[in-house]
Design an enzyme around this catalytic site. Structure first.
Site, PDB file in Angstrom:
ATOM      1  N   LYS A  78       0.845  -1.196   0.000  1.00 27.69           N
ATOM      2  CA  LYS A  78       0.000   0.000   0.000  1.00 27.69           C
ATOM      3  C   LYS A  78       0.879   1.244   0.000  1.00 27.69           C
ATOM      4  CE  LYS A  78      -3.989   1.943   2.487  1.00 27.69           C
ATOM      5  NZ  LYS A  78      -4.896   1.779   3.647  1.00 27.69           N
ATOM      6  N   SER A 153      -9.883   1.704   2.595  1.00 31.31           N
ATOM      7  CA  SER A 153      -8.988   2.475   1.761  1.00 31.31           C
ATOM      8  C   SER A 153      -7.928   1.633   1.051  1.00 31.31           C
ATOM      9  CB  SER A 153      -8.290   3.554   2.593  1.00 31.31           C
ATOM     10  OG  SER A 153      -7.404   2.955   3.520  1.00 31.31           O
ATOM     11  N   SER A 177     -10.139  -0.562   6.828  1.00 32.40           N
ATOM     12  CA  SER A 177      -9.509  -0.397   5.513  1.00 32.40           C
ATOM     13  C   SER A 177      -8.765  -1.616   4.966  1.00 32.40           C
ATOM     14  CB  SER A 177      -8.556   0.797   5.532  1.00 32.40           C
ATOM     15  OG  SER A 177      -9.285   1.989   5.472  1.00 32.40           O
TER      16      SER A 177
END
Lengths: 491, 95
Positions: A78, A153, A177
């Site tokens: 990420k 997210s 997330s």
């Protein structure tokens, strides 16, 4: 052999036997990214040369018979986790050109075993969002159906694993997330206990809630990745000193003893909730039945303050975010917007307003408001008192059961654009995941079924602080029984 | 509680955000919708409850004050403007 469908354990096994090389595996993923990521947009940055060089180094290590479990395994990271020498943008214009000078502690662990960074994955800007529509670098699409959101997210990480662009990925979870995009993309995702994984080198959103975790094809891979990333770190003063178990032992236990007699808590508040899709409830009930059929005992528990979770979170997280994001001021790193004759304060304002997207600015405003003179007691203090009550709720619940079972998200994935102008509806989508962050307990999302239009729907398992073992044990058993994770979307 | 347009301007200034005049009213409306929802916290009884600010143990973590590898990284590598090991910023005091 279809290299791109390999899990961590499968790929690691083939690399050990020297039946495949990391360069072959890495090239297969890179070629697949080239062919398909144009329509998915899972990645912000893919550095082909760097990935191939890492794979080559891994192959040399394997040739010397010095292989670790993750040596040569391509992972998605990420883009909020600092990678030395590789751009880390947080999906924000304000960090568009930021190149970290050091690795996050998790990256030190990943690189110590010579895993391969296949690319940096897309996210909602600074991890604020639940759909990956808040990225400055374009939306990520759900590989199961590109008209739908992948969740967020960590939507880029989820899409990358589901689209078979990497064996697994790292995400971060502040209010759901990791778990919600894992559910939306049919993956296993774990948010570890707060403090299990060092946050050093992760750009902070809400420091008392953020935690890094694995997003994988199955529970075994998730346990392997937990073994890789957990552990105390002197560089993170909130990282826990608790001993880290071998998480794969939980799977061995499930295989040997099954889960007969395990107590699975069913929160009474989740039985009949407004705003939860019937398909989600159906999948949730099926999972309960499956656990019962394996001899687990369903126990009714109560989480009376869970109804305040979303409201408390949307005070606490923006307050912490407002403070954390103050560092992006155009001085030490990132974007600077300045015109001739500007004073320092003008430069600050122009930089932040041009650099941050709408949702980030909205959360900074909420946080600044809630912490401003006259409102602190009504908002931040009150929310933190509710937080204490939520901690108590879980402590009581885990006296009656080993794990808790709940839905992950109230609806299956929704269409891109459907909720983007309605922040409150988006926030309410976190209702089942958010309390675990407030209480610091671990949570896990597992593939559990599909909606009528063939979109994945997961279930969530929670356990007591530092008891990921129970969750992984029951999760593995449920995975074997439901077999919902054994499939890939066609791109 | 209602946030007024003036309050949004004040908060934005404190947060060092510049806002276009035309954006302020819609932002105020959105913030009010969110705050209206958050006001359900008012109904919860928290009498005598000690607030929880972090799920970790909140103990001081001390270490020896020694140079480590991370203290030698180039802190200026990402700076938009710098000179002679200083960050450059616009003039603060008017001449």
């Amino acid at each position: 052999m279809d290299l791109c469908s390999l899990s961590i354990s499968q790929a690691s096994d083939l690399l050990s036997k020297k039946e495949i090389s990391s360069q072959e595996l890495t090239t297969a993923f890179l070629d697949r990214i080239d062919a398909h990521d144009g329509s998915i947009n899972a990645f912000i940055t893919v550095d082909r040369e760097m990935a191939i060089a890492q794979a080559k180094k891994a192959d040399e290590k394997i040739a010397r018979n010095e292989k670790d479990l993750f040596t040569g395994i391509p992972l998605g990271i990420k883009d909020i986790i600092c990678t030395k020498g590789l751009k880390t943008t947080c999906a924000s214009k304000i960090l568009e050109t930021f190149v970290p000078q050091y690795n996050a502690t998790v990256m030190e662990k990943v690189m110590a075993q010579d895993a391969v960074v296949i690319g940096k994955t897309n996210l909602d800007e600074f991890a604020m969002g639940a759909s990956t529509e808040n990225s400055a670098f374009g939306d990520t699409k759900n590989p199961w159906n590109p008209e739908y959101i992948p969740g967020g997210s960590s939507g880029g990480s989820a899409a990358a694993v589901a689209a078979q662009f990497c064996c697994a990925a790292l995400g971060t979870d502040t209010g759901g997330s990791i778990r919600q995009p894992s559910s939306h993309c049919n993956l296993v995702g774990i948010k570890p206990t707060y403090g299990r994984v060092s946050r050093f080198g992760v750009v902070p959103y809400a420091s008392s809630l953020d935690q890094i975790g694995p997003m994988t094809r199955n529970v075994t891979d998730a346990a392997l990745m937990m073994n890789l990333i957990c552990g105390n770190d002197p560089k993170d003063s909130t990282s826990a000193k608790e001993a880290v178990p071998d998480f794969t032992q939980a799977i061995a236990q499930a295989k040997e003893q099954g889960i007969k007699g395990m107590k699975v808590g069913i929160p009474m508040e989740y039985k009949d909730m407004d705003g939860v899709a019937p398909e989600v409830m159906q999948v949730y009930r099926n999972a309960q039945k499956a656990l019962e059929s394996m001899g687990a005992e369903l126990v009714e528990v109560s989480l009376p303050h869970s109804r305040y979770g979303v409201a408390a979170y949307y005070i606490i997280a923006p307050c912490e975010a407002g403070s954390n994001l103050a560092r992006f001021d155009g001085v030490r790193y990132g974007l600077r917007v300045e015109e001739a004759g500007d004073a320092l304060i003008d430069m600050y304002k122009k930089t932040k307003s041009k650099g941050f997207g709408k949702e980030v600015q909205r959360r900074i405003l909420i946080g600044t408001y809630a912490l401003s003179a006259g409102y602190y007691d009504a908002y931040y203090k009150k929310a933190s008192q509710i937080r204490a009550l939520i901690v108590d709720d879980y402590e009581k619940a885990f006296q009656q059961c080993d794990v808790l079972l709940s839905p992950v998200a109230p609806t299956p994935p929704f269409k891109l654009g459907e909720n983007i102008h309605d922040p409150l509806t988006m926030y309410l989508g976190d209702m089942f995941t958010i309390c675990a962050n407030l209480a610091g307990i671990p949570g896990m999302s597992l593939p559990a079924g599909f909606s009528a239009n063939n979109l994945p729907v997961g279930v969530q398992m929670l356990s007591a602080r530092f008891d990921e073992m129970s969750m992984i044990k029951a999760g593995y058993a449920l995975e074997q029984e439901l077999k919902a994770g054994d499939r890939f979307p066609e791109l | 509680m209602k946030i007024s347009v003036e309050e949004v301007e004040h908060i934005a200034n404190m947060a060092r955000l510049y806002m276009d005049k035309k954006d302020i009213a819609p932002v105020a409306e959105q913030l009010n919708r969110i705050i209206d929802y958050i006001d359900i916290l008012e109904e919860a009884d928290v009498t005598g409850v000690a607030p929880c600010f972090s799920p970790s143990s909140m103990e001081n973590v001390l270490r020896e004050d020694e140079t480590t590898a991370s203290s030698t990284v180039d802190a200026f590598a990402n700076a938009p403007e710098q000179a002679d090991n200083f960050y450059l910023v616009p003039r603060v005091v008017k001449s």
